[in-house]
Design a protein around this motif. Structure first.
Motif, PDB file in Angstrom:
ATOM      1  N   LEU A  10       3.562  44.815  79.566  1.00 48.10           N
ATOM      2  CA  LEU A  10       2.200  44.847  79.033  1.00 48.10           C
ATOM      3  C   LEU A  10       1.398  46.005  79.621  1.00 48.10           C
ATOM      4  O   LEU A  10       0.479  46.517  78.965  1.00 48.10           O
ATOM      5  CB  LEU A  10       1.499  43.512  79.305  1.00 48.10           C
ATOM      6  CG  LEU A  10       2.076  42.321  78.528  1.00 48.10           C
ATOM      7  CD1 LEU A  10       1.360  41.041  78.905  1.00 48.10           C
ATOM      8  CD2 LEU A  10       1.974  42.554  77.026  1.00 48.10           C
ATOM      9  N   TRP A  11       1.710  46.421  80.828  1.00 48.88           N
ATOM     10  CA  TRP A  11       1.034  47.597  81.393  1.00 48.88           C
ATOM     11  C   TRP A  11       1.415  48.842  80.595  1.00 48.88           C
ATOM     12  O   TRP A  11       0.551  49.663  80.261  1.00 48.88           O
ATOM     13  CB  TRP A  11       1.425  47.756  82.850  1.00 48.88           C
ATOM     14  CG  TRP A  11       0.845  48.991  83.487  1.00 48.88           C
ATOM     15  CD1 TRP A  11      -0.481  49.305  83.607  1.00 48.88           C
ATOM     16  CD2 TRP A  11       1.577  50.066  84.074  1.00 48.88           C
ATOM     17  NE1 TRP A  11      -0.623  50.516  84.244  1.00 48.88           N
ATOM     18  CE2 TRP A  11       0.625  51.002  84.544  1.00 48.88           C
ATOM     19  CE3 TRP A  11       2.931  50.324  84.260  1.00 48.88           C
ATOM     20  CZ2 TRP A  11       1.000  52.178  85.189  1.00 48.88           C
ATOM     21  CZ3 TRP A  11       3.305  51.486  84.903  1.00 48.88           C
ATOM     22  CH2 TRP A  11       2.342  52.395  85.360  1.00 48.88           C
ATOM     23  N   LEU A  12       2.707  48.982  80.268  1.00 53.61           N
ATOM     24  CA  LEU A  12       3.126  50.103  79.421  1.00 53.61           C
ATOM     25  C   LEU A  12       2.517  49.999  78.026  1.00 53.61           C
ATOM     26  O   LEU A  12       2.169  51.012  77.410  1.00 53.61           O
ATOM     27  CB  LEU A  12       4.654  50.128  79.320  1.00 53.61           C
ATOM     28  CG  LEU A  12       5.413  50.466  80.609  1.00 53.61           C
ATOM     29  CD1 LEU A  12       6.907  50.308  80.402  1.00 53.61           C
ATOM     30  CD2 LEU A  12       5.076  51.873  81.082  1.00 53.61           C
ATOM     31  N   PHE A  13       2.376  48.765  77.524  1.00 55.95           N
ATOM     32  CA  PHE A  13       1.784  48.560  76.205  1.00 55.95           C
ATOM     33  C   PHE A  13       0.320  49.019  76.176  1.00 55.95           C
ATOM     34  O   PHE A  13      -0.165  49.558  75.179  1.00 55.95           O
ATOM     35  CB  PHE A  13       1.887  47.075  75.835  1.00 55.95           C
ATOM     36  CG  PHE A  13       1.332  46.733  74.487  1.00 55.95           C
ATOM     37  CD1 PHE A  13       2.052  47.000  73.340  1.00 55.95           C
ATOM     38  CD2 PHE A  13       0.079  46.161  74.355  1.00 55.95           C
ATOM     39  CE1 PHE A  13       1.552  46.686  72.097  1.00 55.95           C
ATOM     40  CE2 PHE A  13      -0.442  45.848  73.118  1.00 55.95           C
ATOM     41  CZ  PHE A  13       0.304  46.109  71.978  1.00 55.95           C
ATOM     42  N   GLN A  14      -0.378  48.795  77.274  1.00 55.40           N
ATOM     43  CA  GLN A  14      -1.794  49.157  77.340  1.00 55.40           C
ATOM     44  C   GLN A  14      -2.018  50.627  77.669  1.00 55.40           C
ATOM     45  O   GLN A  14      -3.151  51.108  77.579  1.00 55.40           O
ATOM     46  CB  GLN A  14      -2.501  48.291  78.396  1.00 55.40           C
ATOM     47  CG  GLN A  14      -2.593  46.821  78.027  1.00 55.40           C
ATOM     48  CD  GLN A  14      -3.203  45.999  79.149  1.00 55.40           C
ATOM     49  OE1 GLN A  14      -3.349  46.465  80.274  1.00 55.40           O
ATOM     50  NE2 GLN A  14      -3.568  44.764  78.842  1.00 55.40           N
ATOM     51  N   LEU A  15      -0.974  51.306  78.082  1.00 54.23           N
ATOM     52  CA  LEU A  15      -1.166  52.687  78.533  1.00 54.23           C
ATOM     53  C   LEU A  15      -1.581  53.601  77.379  1.00 54.23           C
ATOM     54  O   LEU A  15      -0.994  53.599  76.315  1.00 54.23           O
ATOM     55  CB  LEU A  15       0.132  53.222  79.146  1.00 54.23           C
ATOM     56  CG  LEU A  15       0.318  52.999  80.645  1.00 54.23           C
ATOM     57  CD1 LEU A  15       1.612  53.626  81.101  1.00 54.23           C
ATOM     58  CD2 LEU A  15      -0.842  53.583  81.431  1.00 54.23           C
TER      59      LEU A  15
END
Length: 430
Positions: free
Chosen positions: A70-75
């Motif tokens: 999810l961190w990569l998704f939000q990047l």
């Protein structure tokens, strides 16, 4: 000085000591390992400490991949802080256990089954570690097995409640009570499996189970897994055929390479859901992608869909021609293959026991395979669906009881037919 020759045996008084090497070999005498000390005086960890450590390890190793995805998704350019990713990871972690989230667009309850499977596996290992830590390994004690499983479940429930409070403080609404009860239930059941295998209670229970029931459970599990595998293969083929659409959907999120990698990971988390939907499509009931929609072999009725790679492989219309025959025959063939495997196994057992395989001993487990597969696939269908918000997407996924009934009928009939045909052909061969 005396010499020892082949025709002059060595005297008993000249025999070498125990542990020495034979004559003519160089090296130190062989050391005999000392017997292990009795483990009765060994100190063990307290149950509460062992359960908390095991449950925390399971929670962290399950939450961390979700938070990373999810961190990569939000990047994007300057977006996606680590604190937001940690909170979003906790929300996805709760969702993976079946805890719904209350968002601004409506309830979100579509659980990523990949996260669910990871959590169940880690909780099973937590039951193993907790039962070992308290010294219950191989003890075959139902009480200690239940104690280890319950302690892990309660500790896991406390962690789920804490995660729900943290998520509710700065994001979607989550019921701490619902989260706690759900985590306690899932944690206790999954840890109980690992604890029972470690303490030996599972072996005792399996030995006391009647043979027809044991063979029926095994055959039903095999049939359910093969049907899910066939569903995964069909879904993968559909996504590969429509790979251009999936790539366009992923590219529509302008978050750079890292963000698109996160979207891909999130999509992979829902891959088991798609496999279950595809299996229910093969069985006949199909699934829904919104209210008043249906995706079946005989009908495809969908409206506007959100831009999610999850829906890239949906069929464009009903199946007809040779493809329809293949799709309709595949579940029956799986059931027949299950009956064939069951009959082959029982025939080998009968040969080893030098007895004749009776029809009753064969057909009772084959008849049980259908209900077992139906229950397993119905539960998987129920777990794979859920709302994606309010309005049209309030109903996504298959209907559990319809999938269970279809699997029961198709798999049960196929298993009976395959087992009977194998037994008859084996009789003709002899």
């Amino acid at each position: 000085m005396s010499f020892v020759t082949p025709d002059q045996p060595r005297r008993a008084t000249d025999a070498r000591g125990a542990g020495a090497r034979p004559p003519g070999r160089a090296g130190l005498p062989r050391r005999v390992p000392a017997a292990r000390a009795s483990p009765t005086g060994r100190s063990h960890a307290p149950l509460a400490v062992a359960a908390l450590v095991a449950a925390s390890g399971a929670a962290v190793t399950t939450w961390l991949p979700v938070a990373l995805a999810l961190w990569l998704f939000q990047l994007s350019e300057g977006a996606g802080s680590l604190l937001d990713a940690a909170r979003a990871g906790a929300a996805g972690w709760l969702l993976g256990h079946g805890v719904p989230l209350a968002t601004a667009t409506g309830p979100l309850g579509l659980a990523p089954l990949a996260v669910t499977a990871l959590a169940v596996w880690r909780l099973t290992r937590a039951g193993v570690h907790a039962s070992r830590a308290i010294g219950a390994r191989g003890g075959r004690s139902p009480g200690r097995t239940l104690a280890a499983a319950t302690a892990v479940g309660v500790a896991y429930g406390l962690l789920g409640t804490l995660a729900a409070i943290v998520v509710s403080a700065g994001g979607p609404g989550v019921s701490p009570v619902r989260a706690g009860l759900t985590f306690v239930t899932v944690g206790t059941l999954a840890a109980g499996v690992g604890a029972a295998r470690t303490t030996g209670v599972a072996e005792v229970f399996a030995g006391q189970t009647p043979m027809p029931l044991r063979e029926g459970l095994r055959a039903g599990l095999v049939a359910a897994l093969v049907l899910l595998g066939a569903g995964a293969a069909v879904a993968g083929l559909a996504v590969a055929t429509g790979g251009g659409d999936a790539a366009d959907l992923i590219g529509a999120y302008r978050t750079g390479v890292a963000g698109q990698a996160g979207i891909t990971l999130v999509s992979l988390a829902y891959a088991p859901n798609v496999s279950v939907w595809s299996a229910s499509y093969l069985l006949g009931p199909g699934f829904a992608v919104g209210t008043d929609t249906a995706v079946r072999t005989s009908e495809v009725s969908v409206g506007a869909l959100p831009a999610l790679p999850l829906f890239a492989g949906l069929p464009s219309g009903p199946v007809d021609g040779p493809g329809a025959v293949t799709v309709l025959a595949l579940p029956v063939l799986v059931g027949m293959a299950t009956g064939w495997l069951l009959a082959r196994r029982l025939l080998r057992l009968a040969i080893a026991e030098r007895t004749t395989l009776s029809w009753r001993r064969l057909l009772v487990p084959a008849a049980l395979a259908g209900p077992v597969a139906g229950v397993l696939l119905g539960a998987a269908a129920k777990a794979s669906g859920g709302p994606l918000g309010a309005g049209r997407l309030a109903e996504v996924g298959p209907v559990g009881w319809q999938v269970a009934l279809a699997a029961l009928l198709v798999t049960g009939a196929g298993a009976l037919l395959g087992a009977a045909a194998t037994r008859w052909l084996a009789r003709l061969a002899t």
